[in-house]
Design an enzyme around this catalytic site. Structure first.
Site, PDB file in Angstrom:
ATOM      1  N   ASN A 132       0.854  -1.190   0.000  1.00 21.70           N
ATOM      2  CA  ASN A 132       0.000   0.000   0.000  1.00 21.70           C
ATOM      3  C   ASN A 132       0.897   1.250   0.000  1.00 21.70           C
ATOM      4  O   ASN A 132       1.734   1.424   0.888  1.00 21.70           O
ATOM      5  CB  ASN A 132      -0.890  -0.044   1.259  1.00 21.70           C
ATOM      6  CG  ASN A 132      -1.808   1.160   1.363  1.00 21.70           C
ATOM      7  OD1 ASN A 132      -1.400   2.291   1.113  1.00 21.70           O
ATOM      8  ND2 ASN A 132      -3.046   0.925   1.742  1.00 21.70           N
ATOM      9  N   HIS A 164       0.904   6.294   1.719  1.00 23.74           N
ATOM     10  CA  HIS A 164       1.676   7.250   2.522  1.00 23.74           C
ATOM     11  C   HIS A 164       2.898   7.813   1.813  1.00 23.74           C
ATOM     12  O   HIS A 164       3.532   8.736   2.323  1.00 23.74           O
ATOM     13  CB  HIS A 164       1.961   6.665   3.899  1.00 23.74           C
ATOM     14  CG  HIS A 164       0.663   6.445   4.627  1.00 23.74           C
ATOM     15  ND1 HIS A 164      -0.167   7.491   4.958  1.00 23.74           N
ATOM     16  CD2 HIS A 164       0.007   5.308   4.971  1.00 23.74           C
ATOM     17  CE1 HIS A 164      -1.269   7.010   5.514  1.00 23.74           C
ATOM     18  NE2 HIS A 164      -1.190   5.695   5.525  1.00 23.74           N
ATOM     19  N   HIS A 220      -5.672   3.753  -1.820  1.00 23.44           N
ATOM     20  CA  HIS A 220      -7.003   4.105  -1.315  1.00 23.44           C
ATOM     21  C   HIS A 220      -7.327   5.513  -1.801  1.00 23.44           C
ATOM     22  O   HIS A 220      -6.723   6.480  -1.354  1.00 23.44           O
ATOM     23  CB  HIS A 220      -6.982   4.034   0.218  1.00 23.44           C
ATOM     24  CG  HIS A 220      -8.310   4.291   0.860  1.00 23.44           C
ATOM     25  ND1 HIS A 220      -8.504   4.225   2.217  1.00 23.44           N
ATOM     26  CD2 HIS A 220      -9.520   4.614   0.343  1.00 23.44           C
ATOM     27  CE1 HIS A 220      -9.770   4.499   2.499  1.00 23.44           C
ATOM     28  NE2 HIS A 220     -10.408   4.746   1.378  1.00 23.44           N
ATOM     29  N   ARG A 225      -9.463   8.197  -1.324  1.00 23.40           N
ATOM     30  CA  ARG A 225     -10.455   8.627  -0.336  1.00 23.40           C
ATOM     31  C   ARG A 225     -11.317   9.745  -0.894  1.00 23.40           C
ATOM     32  O   ARG A 225     -10.889  10.484  -1.781  1.00 23.40           O
ATOM     33  CB  ARG A 225      -9.760   9.111   0.944  1.00 23.40           C
ATOM     34  CG  ARG A 225      -9.061   8.012   1.704  1.00 23.40           C
ATOM     35  CD  ARG A 225      -8.527   8.538   3.017  1.00 23.40           C
ATOM     36  NE  ARG A 225      -9.575   8.674   3.998  1.00 23.40           N
ATOM     37  CZ  ARG A 225      -9.755   7.839   5.020  1.00 23.40           C
ATOM     38  NH1 ARG A 225      -8.952   6.835   5.222  1.00 23.40           N
ATOM     39  NH2 ARG A 225     -10.756   8.023   5.853  1.00 23.40           N
ATOM     40  N   ARG A 235      -7.084  12.859   0.458  1.00 19.75           N
ATOM     41  CA  ARG A 235      -6.011  13.350   1.336  1.00 19.75           C
ATOM     42  C   ARG A 235      -4.640  12.782   0.984  1.00 19.75           C
ATOM     43  O   ARG A 235      -3.634  13.368   1.314  1.00 19.75           O
ATOM     44  CB  ARG A 235      -6.329  13.062   2.798  1.00 19.75           C
ATOM     45  CG  ARG A 235      -6.307  11.602   3.150  1.00 19.75           C
ATOM     46  CD  ARG A 235      -6.417  11.397   4.642  1.00 19.75           C
ATOM     47  NE  ARG A 235      -7.743  11.671   5.132  1.00 19.75           N
ATOM     48  CZ  ARG A 235      -8.233  11.107   6.236  1.00 19.75           C
ATOM     49  NH1 ARG A 235      -7.494  10.282   6.940  1.00 19.75           N
ATOM     50  NH2 ARG A 235      -9.455  11.360   6.633  1.00 19.75           N
ATOM     51  N   GLU A 238      -8.690   0.503  -2.995  1.00 18.08           N
ATOM     52  CA  GLU A 238      -9.555   0.561  -1.813  1.00 18.08           C
ATOM     53  C   GLU A 238     -10.491   1.732  -1.991  1.00 18.08           C
ATOM     54  O   GLU A 238     -10.054   2.830  -2.372  1.00 18.08           O
ATOM     55  CB  GLU A 238      -8.726   0.788  -0.549  1.00 18.08           C
ATOM     56  CG  GLU A 238      -7.945  -0.420  -0.107  1.00 18.08           C
ATOM     57  CD  GLU A 238      -7.150  -0.123   1.154  1.00 18.08           C
ATOM     58  OE1 GLU A 238      -7.326   0.956   1.743  1.00 18.08           O
ATOM     59  OE2 GLU A 238      -6.339  -0.963   1.519  1.00 18.08           O
ATOM     60  N   THR A 284      -8.419   3.968   8.428  1.00 15.06           N
ATOM     61  CA  THR A 284      -9.651   3.184   8.424  1.00 15.06           C
ATOM     62  C   THR A 284      -9.864   2.517   9.783  1.00 15.06           C
ATOM     63  O   THR A 284      -9.128   1.604  10.152  1.00 15.06           O
ATOM     64  CB  THR A 284      -9.575   2.102   7.314  1.00 15.06           C
ATOM     65  OG1 THR A 284      -8.990   2.692   6.157  1.00 15.06           O
ATOM     66  CG2 THR A 284     -10.936   1.563   6.994  1.00 15.06           C
ATOM     67  N   GLU A 312     -11.202  -9.166   3.575  1.00 10.20           N
ATOM     68  CA  GLU A 312      -9.934  -8.742   4.170  1.00 10.20           C
ATOM     69  C   GLU A 312     -10.203  -8.516   5.652  1.00 10.20           C
ATOM     70  O   GLU A 312     -11.041  -7.687   6.019  1.00 10.20           O
ATOM     71  CB  GLU A 312      -9.392  -7.471   3.510  1.00 10.20           C
ATOM     72  CG  GLU A 312      -8.091  -7.030   4.178  1.00 10.20           C
ATOM     73  CD  GLU A 312      -7.221  -6.154   3.296  1.00 10.20           C
ATOM     74  OE1 GLU A 312      -7.285  -6.266   2.066  1.00 10.20           O
ATOM     75  OE2 GLU A 312      -6.459  -5.357   3.873  1.00 10.20           O
ATOM     76  N   HIS A 372      -3.875  -4.049   8.026  1.00  9.95           N
ATOM     77  CA  HIS A 372      -3.981  -2.875   8.903  1.00  9.95           C
ATOM     78  C   HIS A 372      -3.061  -2.971  10.116  1.00  9.95           C
ATOM     79  O   HIS A 372      -3.194  -3.856  10.946  1.00  9.95           O
ATOM     80  CB  HIS A 372      -5.409  -2.591   9.389  1.00  9.95           C
ATOM     81  CG  HIS A 372      -5.606  -1.122   9.608  1.00  9.95           C
ATOM     82  ND1 HIS A 372      -5.212  -0.496  10.740  1.00  9.95           N
ATOM     83  CD2 HIS A 372      -6.079  -0.149   8.783  1.00  9.95           C
ATOM     84  CE1 HIS A 372      -5.461   0.795  10.626  1.00  9.95           C
ATOM     85  NE2 HIS A 372      -5.971   1.033   9.445  1.00  9.95           N
ATOM     86  N   GLY A 420       1.053  -1.163   4.438  1.00 12.78           N
ATOM     87  CA  GLY A 420       1.435   0.134   3.894  1.00 12.78           C
ATOM     88  C   GLY A 420       2.250   1.008   4.816  1.00 12.78           C
ATOM     89  O   GLY A 420       3.433   1.247   4.597  1.00 12.78           O
TER      90      GLY A 420
HETATM   91  N1  PXP Z   1      -5.987  -2.948   4.270  1.00 14.45           N
HETATM   92  C1  PXP Z   1      -6.971  -2.027   4.295  1.00 14.45           C
HETATM   93  C2  PXP Z   1      -8.318  -2.443   3.848  1.00 14.45           C
HETATM   94  C3  PXP Z   1      -6.707  -0.697   4.686  1.00 14.45           C
HETATM   95  O1  PXP Z   1      -7.721   0.209   4.697  1.00 14.45           O
HETATM   96  C4  PXP Z   1      -5.395  -0.332   5.028  1.00 14.45           C
HETATM   97  C5  PXP Z   1      -5.094   1.087   5.407  1.00 14.45           C
HETATM   98  O2  PXP Z   1      -5.290   1.917   4.325  1.00 14.45           O
HETATM   99  C6  PXP Z   1      -4.395  -1.321   4.966  1.00 14.45           C
HETATM  100  C7  PXP Z   1      -4.725  -2.619   4.617  1.00 14.45           C
HETATM  101  C8  PXP Z   1      -2.979  -1.013   5.268  1.00 14.45           C
HETATM  102  O3  PXP Z   1      -2.816  -0.634   6.591  1.00 14.45           O
HETATM  103  P1  PXP Z   1      -1.424  -0.067   7.078  1.00 14.45           P
HETATM  104  O4  PXP Z   1      -1.163   1.167   6.291  1.00 14.45           O
HETATM  105  O5  PXP Z   1      -1.647   0.182   8.528  1.00 14.45           O
HETATM  106  O6  PXP Z   1      -0.394  -1.133   6.810  1.00 14.45           O
END
Ligand code: PXP
Length: 243
Positions: A10, A13, A46, A48, A52, A73, A104, A154, A195, A217
Site C-alpha cells: 500500500n 503514505h 485508497h 479517499r 487526502r 480501496e 480506516t 480482508e 492494517h 502500507g
Molecule cells: N488494508 C486495508 C483495507 C486498509 O484500509 C489499510 C489502510 O489503508 C491497509 C490494509 C494497510 O494498513 P497499514 O497502512 O496500517 O499497513
C-alpha cells in the site's frame, strides 16, 4: 500443497509525504513501479473521498503503467463505483470511510444499505474486478460478505496489532482472526489480512494458513526511511513465505 502468500504494498503514505509539502515528489507511481520490481504481488491505493493522499491522477498513471494487479480501496459510494468501473482495477477492496478518521477504523458495517453494497459488488464483478470486503474478524460478518456476493474478505488486523504492540493479551485477537479465516475458507471466500502490520505481527499471522494475501502500507513506508523501500519489501516477502 504449499500456496505462496501474496504481498500487496500500500503506497498511500508515499502520497501523504508528497502532499505534506504540495510537491511533485515522492512519486506514488515511482513507488508502485519499484515495489513491482521488488516482487510485490499487487499495489494497493485508497482513493479517499477527501483525496487526502492518493489523487485521481495517481490512480490514472498507476493503472496505465503497472503490470501487477492494482488493488483499489474505496468507500461504497456512487462516485467511487463510477471511478472503479472506468479504470477497471484488477481488485477492489470496499472499506468504511469517515472524514474525520486518521485511518480506516474498524471493518465495514454490512448491515448498512446491503442492497446498494450488493449492487456495487455485482457491477464490479461484471466488469472483471475481484471484490473484497474489509471486515472485522467476526463470523456473522463473514456470512454476510458471502451473501452479498464478495469474492474475498480482508480481515481487519488493527486490534490484534495494537494489543500485540502493547504486549497486551493479543492471543485472543489472534484466535479470533484464525477462526474467522477458517470459517471464511469454508464458505469459499479468499482470505486477506491488513492494517497496522509490522514485521513481527505479520510473522505471527503467517501461521494462519488460510490467509493468502497481506496488504501492508504505513509500516513499509515508514521503515523505508531507515532501510530503503526495496529492502523492506523483500523482507516482508520472505517473512510471509517462510515455511
Ligand atoms: N488494508 C486495508 C483495507 C486498509 O484500509 C489499510 C489502510 O489503508 C491497509 C490494509 C494497510 O494498513 P497499514 O497502512 O496500517 O499497513
Amino acid at each position: 500443497m504449499y500456496k505462496k502468500k501474496r504481498l500487496g504494498v500500500n503506497i498511500d503514505h508515499v502520497a501523504t509525504v508528497r502532499n505534506a509539502r504540495g510537491e511533485m515528489y515522492p512519486s506514488p507511481l515511482r513507488a508502485a513501479l519499484l515495489a513491482e520490481k521488488c516482487g510485490a504481488d499487487s499495489i494497493t491505493i485508497h482513493l479517499r473521498e477527501d483525496r487526502r493522499h492518493i489523487k485521481d491522477n495517481d490512480l490514472k498513471e498507476i493503472k496505465k503503467r503497472l503490470k501487477i494487479p492494482l488493488n483499489l480501496e474505496m468507500a461504497a459510494t456512487k462516485e467511487m463505483l463510477k471511478i472503479s468501473l472506468k479504470f477497471k482495477p484488477s481488485f477492489v477492496c470496499i472499506v468504511p470511510e469517515k472524514r474525520a478518521e486518521i485511518t480506516t477504523e474498524g471493518g465495514l458495517n454490512l448491515s448498512f444499505n446491503p442492497k446498494f453494497l450488493s449492487k456495487i459488488i455485482k457491477n464490479l464483478k461484471k466488469n472483471g474486478t475481484r471484490v473484497s470486503l474489509f471486515i472485522e474478524p467476526i463470523k456473522k460478518d463473514i456470512s454476510k460478505a458471502k451473501d452479498l456476493g464478495a469474492d474475498c474478505v480482508e480481515l481487519h488486523t488493527g486490534k490484534f496489532c495494537n494489543n500485540f504492540n502493547k504486549n497486551k493479551n493479543y492471543k485472543k485477537d489472534y484466535e479470533k482472526i484464525k477462526k474467522a479465516a477458517v470459517y471464511a475458507n469454508e464458505l469459499k471466500l479468499e482470505v486477506h489480512a491488513g492494517h497496522g502490520l509490522n514485521f513481527k505481527s505479520t510473522k505471527i499471522l503467517t501461521k494462519i494458513k488460510n490467509i493468502e494475501e497481506f496488504n501492508i502500507g504505513h509500516f513499509i513506508v515508514g521503515e523505508s526511511i531507515f532501510g530503503g523501500f526495496p529492502k523492506i519489501i523483500k523482507r516482508f516477502i520472505k517473512i510471509i513465505n517462510k515455511k
